[in-house]
Design an enzyme around this catalytic site. Sequence first.
Site, PDB file in Angstrom:
ATOM      1  N   THR A 121       0.821  -1.206   0.000  1.00  0.00           N
ATOM      2  CA  THR A 121       0.000   0.000   0.000  1.00  0.00           C
ATOM      3  C   THR A 121       0.859   1.261   0.000  1.00  0.00           C
ATOM      4  O   THR A 121       1.988   1.251   0.504  1.00  0.00           O
ATOM      5  CB  THR A 121      -0.903  -0.010   1.255  1.00  0.00           C
ATOM      6  OG1 THR A 121      -1.516   1.267   1.397  1.00  0.00           O
ATOM      7  CG2 THR A 121      -0.114  -0.288   2.533  1.00  0.00           C
ATOM      8  N   ASP A 122       0.277   2.345  -0.504  1.00  0.00           N
ATOM      9  CA  ASP A 122       0.978   3.645  -0.455  1.00  0.00           C
ATOM     10  C   ASP A 122       1.076   4.173   0.976  1.00  0.00           C
ATOM     11  O   ASP A 122       1.854   5.093   1.255  1.00  0.00           O
ATOM     12  CB  ASP A 122       0.282   4.678  -1.354  1.00  0.00           C
ATOM     13  CG  ASP A 122      -1.186   4.930  -1.015  1.00  0.00           C
ATOM     14  OD1 ASP A 122      -1.726   4.270  -0.101  1.00  0.00           O
ATOM     15  OD2 ASP A 122      -1.795   5.794  -1.675  1.00  0.00           O
ATOM     16  N   GLU A 123       0.283   3.577   1.893  1.00  0.00           N
ATOM     17  CA  GLU A 123       0.270   4.096   3.268  1.00  0.00           C
ATOM     18  C   GLU A 123       1.592   3.875   3.989  1.00  0.00           C
ATOM     19  O   GLU A 123       1.815   4.475   5.044  1.00  0.00           O
ATOM     20  CB  GLU A 123      -0.852   3.435   4.070  1.00  0.00           C
ATOM     21  CG  GLU A 123      -2.213   3.760   3.527  1.00  0.00           C
ATOM     22  CD  GLU A 123      -3.334   3.400   4.483  1.00  0.00           C
ATOM     23  OE1 GLU A 123      -3.058   3.156   5.674  1.00  0.00           O
ATOM     24  OE2 GLU A 123      -4.479   3.370   4.039  1.00  0.00           O
ATOM     25  N   TYR A 169      -2.165  -0.685  10.984  1.00  0.00           N
ATOM     26  CA  TYR A 169      -2.261  -1.345   9.673  1.00  0.00           C
ATOM     27  C   TYR A 169      -1.064  -1.014   8.793  1.00  0.00           C
ATOM     28  O   TYR A 169      -0.377  -1.906   8.290  1.00  0.00           O
ATOM     29  CB  TYR A 169      -3.558  -0.929   8.960  1.00  0.00           C
ATOM     30  CG  TYR A 169      -3.533  -1.212   7.472  1.00  0.00           C
ATOM     31  CD1 TYR A 169      -3.535  -2.521   6.984  1.00  0.00           C
ATOM     32  CD2 TYR A 169      -3.464  -0.167   6.545  1.00  0.00           C
ATOM     33  CE1 TYR A 169      -3.479  -2.779   5.621  1.00  0.00           C
ATOM     34  CE2 TYR A 169      -3.410  -0.418   5.186  1.00  0.00           C
ATOM     35  CZ  TYR A 169      -3.416  -1.727   4.724  1.00  0.00           C
ATOM     36  OH  TYR A 169      -3.347  -1.993   3.378  1.00  0.00           O
ATOM     37  N   LYS A 177       2.043  -3.373   7.271  1.00  0.00           N
ATOM     38  CA  LYS A 177       2.340  -3.538   5.841  1.00  0.00           C
ATOM     39  C   LYS A 177       3.787  -3.109   5.553  1.00  0.00           C
ATOM     40  O   LYS A 177       4.495  -3.764   4.781  1.00  0.00           O
ATOM     41  CB  LYS A 177       1.366  -2.720   4.982  1.00  0.00           C
ATOM     42  CG  LYS A 177      -0.069  -3.208   4.995  1.00  0.00           C
ATOM     43  CD  LYS A 177      -0.254  -4.597   4.389  1.00  0.00           C
ATOM     44  CE  LYS A 177      -0.023  -4.643   2.894  1.00  0.00           C
ATOM     45  NZ  LYS A 177      -0.389  -5.957   2.306  1.00  0.00           N
TER      46      LYS A 177
HETATM   47  P1  NAD Z   1      -9.807  -7.389   2.051  1.00  0.00           P
HETATM   48  O1  NAD Z   1      -9.833  -7.144   3.520  1.00  0.00           O
HETATM   49  O2  NAD Z   1     -10.995  -7.077   1.236  1.00  0.00           O
HETATM   50  O3  NAD Z   1      -9.446  -8.923   1.788  1.00  0.00           O
HETATM   51  C1  NAD Z   1      -8.451  -9.603   2.498  1.00  0.00           C
HETATM   52  C2  NAD Z   1      -8.567 -11.082   2.176  1.00  0.00           C
HETATM   53  O4  NAD Z   1      -7.484 -11.764   2.838  1.00  0.00           O
HETATM   54  C3  NAD Z   1      -9.871 -11.725   2.647  1.00  0.00           C
HETATM   55  O5  NAD Z   1     -10.370 -12.592   1.664  1.00  0.00           O
HETATM   56  C4  NAD Z   1      -9.442 -12.520   3.892  1.00  0.00           C
HETATM   57  O6  NAD Z   1     -10.261 -13.642   4.145  1.00  0.00           O
HETATM   58  C5  NAD Z   1      -8.027 -12.903   3.516  1.00  0.00           C
HETATM   59  N1  NAD Z   1      -7.185 -13.181   4.700  1.00  0.00           N
HETATM   60  C6  NAD Z   1      -7.049 -12.387   5.795  1.00  0.00           C
HETATM   61  N2  NAD Z   1      -6.194 -12.976   6.666  1.00  0.00           N
HETATM   62  C7  NAD Z   1      -5.776 -14.144   6.095  1.00  0.00           C
HETATM   63  C8  NAD Z   1      -4.886 -15.165   6.496  1.00  0.00           C
HETATM   64  N3  NAD Z   1      -4.243 -15.126   7.676  1.00  0.00           N
HETATM   65  N4  NAD Z   1      -4.679 -16.211   5.663  1.00  0.00           N
HETATM   66  C9  NAD Z   1      -5.322 -16.272   4.456  1.00  0.00           C
HETATM   67  N5  NAD Z   1      -6.198 -15.335   4.037  1.00  0.00           N
HETATM   68  C10 NAD Z   1      -6.411 -14.275   4.844  1.00  0.00           C
HETATM   69  O7  NAD Z   1      -8.513  -6.601   1.528  1.00  0.00           O
HETATM   70  P2  NAD Z   1      -8.312  -5.765   0.176  1.00  0.00           P
HETATM   71  O8  NAD Z   1      -8.812  -4.407   0.367  1.00  0.00           O
HETATM   72  O9  NAD Z   1      -8.756  -6.604  -0.955  1.00  0.00           O
HETATM   73  O10 NAD Z   1      -6.709  -5.690   0.161  1.00  0.00           O
HETATM   74  C11 NAD Z   1      -5.948  -6.746  -0.416  1.00  0.00           C
HETATM   75  C12 NAD Z   1      -4.475  -6.396  -0.346  1.00  0.00           C
HETATM   76  O11 NAD Z   1      -4.251  -5.197  -1.072  1.00  0.00           O
HETATM   77  C13 NAD Z   1      -3.961  -6.126   1.059  1.00  0.00           C
HETATM   78  O12 NAD Z   1      -2.654  -6.676   1.157  1.00  0.00           O
HETATM   79  C14 NAD Z   1      -3.924  -4.619   1.169  1.00  0.00           C
HETATM   80  O13 NAD Z   1      -2.918  -4.207   2.079  1.00  0.00           O
HETATM   81  C15 NAD Z   1      -3.569  -4.255  -0.247  1.00  0.00           C
HETATM   82  N6  NAD Z   1      -4.017  -2.918  -0.690  1.00  0.00           N
HETATM   83  C16 NAD Z   1      -5.323  -2.551  -0.560  1.00  0.00           C
HETATM   84  C17 NAD Z   1      -5.755  -1.328  -1.050  1.00  0.00           C
HETATM   85  C18 NAD Z   1      -7.212  -0.894  -0.954  1.00  0.00           C
HETATM   86  O14 NAD Z   1      -7.544   0.213  -1.365  1.00  0.00           O
HETATM   87  N7  NAD Z   1      -8.124  -1.723  -0.457  1.00  0.00           N
HETATM   88  C19 NAD Z   1      -4.829  -0.468  -1.669  1.00  0.00           C
HETATM   89  C20 NAD Z   1      -3.489  -0.856  -1.763  1.00  0.00           C
HETATM   90  C21 NAD Z   1      -3.097  -2.099  -1.284  1.00  0.00           C
HETATM   91  O1  DAU Z   2      -4.191   3.893   0.394  1.00  0.00           O
HETATM   92  C1  DAU Z   2      -4.406   2.511   0.303  1.00  0.00           C
HETATM   93  C2  DAU Z   2      -5.260   2.035   1.461  1.00  0.00           C
HETATM   94  O2  DAU Z   2      -6.590   2.478   1.184  1.00  0.00           O
HETATM   95  C3  DAU Z   2      -5.222   0.529   1.653  1.00  0.00           C
HETATM   96  O3  DAU Z   2      -3.924   0.142   2.013  1.00  0.00           O
HETATM   97  C4  DAU Z   2      -6.219   0.086   2.721  1.00  0.00           C
HETATM   98  O4  DAU Z   2      -6.257  -1.319   2.803  1.00  0.00           O
HETATM   99  C5  DAU Z   2      -7.594   0.603   2.350  1.00  0.00           C
HETATM  100  O5  DAU Z   2      -8.529   0.269   3.354  1.00  0.00           O
HETATM  101  C6  DAU Z   2      -7.557   2.111   2.144  1.00  0.00           C
HETATM  102  O6  DAU Z   2      -7.276   2.782   3.392  1.00  0.00           O
HETATM  103  P1  DAU Z   2      -8.068   4.112   3.869  1.00  0.00           P
HETATM  104  O7  DAU Z   2      -7.964   4.184   5.325  1.00  0.00           O
HETATM  105  O8  DAU Z   2      -7.651   5.273   3.039  1.00  0.00           O
HETATM  106  O9  DAU Z   2      -9.564   3.673   3.364  1.00  0.00           O
HETATM  107  P2  DAU Z   2     -11.002   3.820   4.043  1.00  0.00           P
HETATM  108  O10 DAU Z   2     -11.982   3.368   3.008  1.00  0.00           O
HETATM  109  O11 DAU Z   2     -11.080   3.237   5.388  1.00  0.00           O
HETATM  110  O12 DAU Z   2     -11.151   5.415   4.197  1.00  0.00           O
HETATM  111  C7  DAU Z   2     -10.982   6.300   3.111  1.00  0.00           C
HETATM  112  C8  DAU Z   2     -11.069   7.727   3.661  1.00  0.00           C
HETATM  113  O13 DAU Z   2     -12.423   7.980   4.065  1.00  0.00           O
HETATM  114  C9  DAU Z   2     -10.214   7.968   4.885  1.00  0.00           C
HETATM  115  O14 DAU Z   2      -9.718   9.297   4.822  1.00  0.00           O
HETATM  116  C10 DAU Z   2     -11.191   7.841   6.053  1.00  0.00           C
HETATM  117  C11 DAU Z   2     -12.487   8.332   5.463  1.00  0.00           C
HETATM  118  N1  DAU Z   2     -13.738   7.729   5.973  1.00  0.00           N
HETATM  119  C12 DAU Z   2     -13.827   6.384   6.047  1.00  0.00           C
HETATM  120  C13 DAU Z   2     -15.001   5.778   6.464  1.00  0.00           C
HETATM  121  C14 DAU Z   2     -15.114   4.268   6.570  1.00  0.00           C
HETATM  122  C15 DAU Z   2     -14.824   8.543   6.297  1.00  0.00           C
HETATM  123  O15 DAU Z   2     -14.741   9.803   6.215  1.00  0.00           O
HETATM  124  N2  DAU Z   2     -15.994   7.959   6.685  1.00  0.00           N
HETATM  125  C16 DAU Z   2     -16.127   6.614   6.796  1.00  0.00           C
HETATM  126  O16 DAU Z   2     -17.224   6.135   7.148  1.00  0.00           O
END
Ligand code: NAD
Ligand code: DAU
Length: 339
Positions: free
Chosen positions: A128-130, A155, A159
């Site tokens: 992630t960019d975080e 989190y 990562k």
């Molecule tokens: P998600 O929470 O939707 O899905 C996570 C999946 O991993 C689920 O299917 C869960 O059952 C599985 N899992 C969790 N723990 C496990 C374990 N111990 N063993 C096997 N499976 C397990 O997550 P997402 O949003 O799809 O993110 C996927 C990946 O992408 C993560 O590594 C996250 O850090 C990265 N990422 C997410 C975002 C975003 O915007 N959501 C952006 C950049 C990177």
């Molecule tokens: O940048 C990549 C990341 O993006 C991933 O690594 C994470 O897995 C993914 O969950 C996401 O993280 P954020 O914390 O940015 O996403 P989230 O959807 O939780 O929140 C997006 C923004 O919206 C953040 O600034 C918090 C805000 N927010 C979130 C929720 C759930 C609100 O204002 N209201 C809300 O109800």
Amino acid sequence: MAETFEPKNIIVTGGCGFIGSNFVHHVVREHPEVHVTVLDKLTYAGNPENIAGLPVDRVELVVGDICDAELLDRIVPGHDAIVHYAAESHNDNSIADPEPFVQTNVVGTFRLLEACRKYDVRYHHVSTDEVYGDLAIDDPARFTEETPYKPSSPYSSSKASSDMLVRAWTRTYGIRSTISNCSNNYGPYQHVEKFIPRQITNIIDGIRPKLYGDGKNVRDWIHTEDHSSAVWTILTKGRIGETYLIGADGEKDNITVLRAILKAMGKPEDDFDWVRDRPGHDRRYAIDSTKLRTELGWQPQHTDFESGLEATIAWYREHEDWWRPAKAATEAKYAKQGQ
Ligand code: NAD
Ligand code: DAU
């Protein structure tokens, strides 16, 4: 550009989650020569429905934990790559209870790296960019591959730790790895705990959307389909040991995104509640993906945010059966946190 790697039999960890399942769909559609083994623990965030209906001769689901070394000994041999998505992924959950984040994100990555070392399997690490912390709203800078790590939340620090393990295992043991750090994804199959699906499903349910803090935090949105094509490009064309940032120039502040959702769903633009801010809330993320674009020739295809959002809203309207079971518990958890 490195020689093209042509995997035939890959493991996708977390393939029943949001981004992992979109990647599995992408591979099945675009790369008919590839077989996918999904390894997923099916936590609250994993749903086998996400990959239901895909051809059984192309996709196999193994339900299990990436931390289980014996399971990895059974399933990893015979595969030519692991694409690692599995994680605890939600910042708010990591603040409430960090332990599963250390276990899955750090220990789980360690186990996968050890399996790759033992069985000489290529490894792509989805991050992630975080890990880079945050930027000020008015900072002209964006994150690059050279930006120092400065994670803020449990989190993002888990990562960042996992990224460091990958780098160390690559340098010390010669693991054939690549890393990608992507910005905020949106699209189908995203859990209702996350910002965009939470607001869409709140509106469907007649609940007012919830905005944290002053609503000016900026996220750099990318459609999950573009994330999938970028990961495939890096897996097959990326240079071993390299990191590539993935982004689609989609910076928007949260209030702008929320107003776009309200407008698209026929609601007044101020029909939402301000709620308690997230502790340590990162202000702004912004990705410079020049390296991926120039070195590997990748381009995002889904950069029209308005139409991507409309399609996502339509998907949630049409898939209430998919999100409904998780909605009440998710909102109850937020209510306890004053969010
Ligand atoms: P998600 O929470 O939707 O899905 C996570 C999946 O991993 C689920 O299917 C869960 O059952 C599985 N899992 C969790 N723990 C496990 C374990 N111990 N063993 C096997 N499976 C397990 O997550 P997402 O949003 O799809 O993110 C996927 C990946 O992408 C993560 O590594 C996250 O850090 C990265 N990422 C997410 C975002 C975003 O915007 N959501 C952006 C950049 C990177
Ligand atoms: O940048 C990549 C990341 O993006 C991933 O690594 C994470 O897995 C993914 O969950 C996401 O993280 P954020 O914390 O940015 O996403 P989230 O959807 O939780 O929140 C997006 C923004 O919206 C953040 O600034 C918090 C805000 N927010 C979130 C929720 C759930 C609100 O204002 N209201 C809300 O109800």
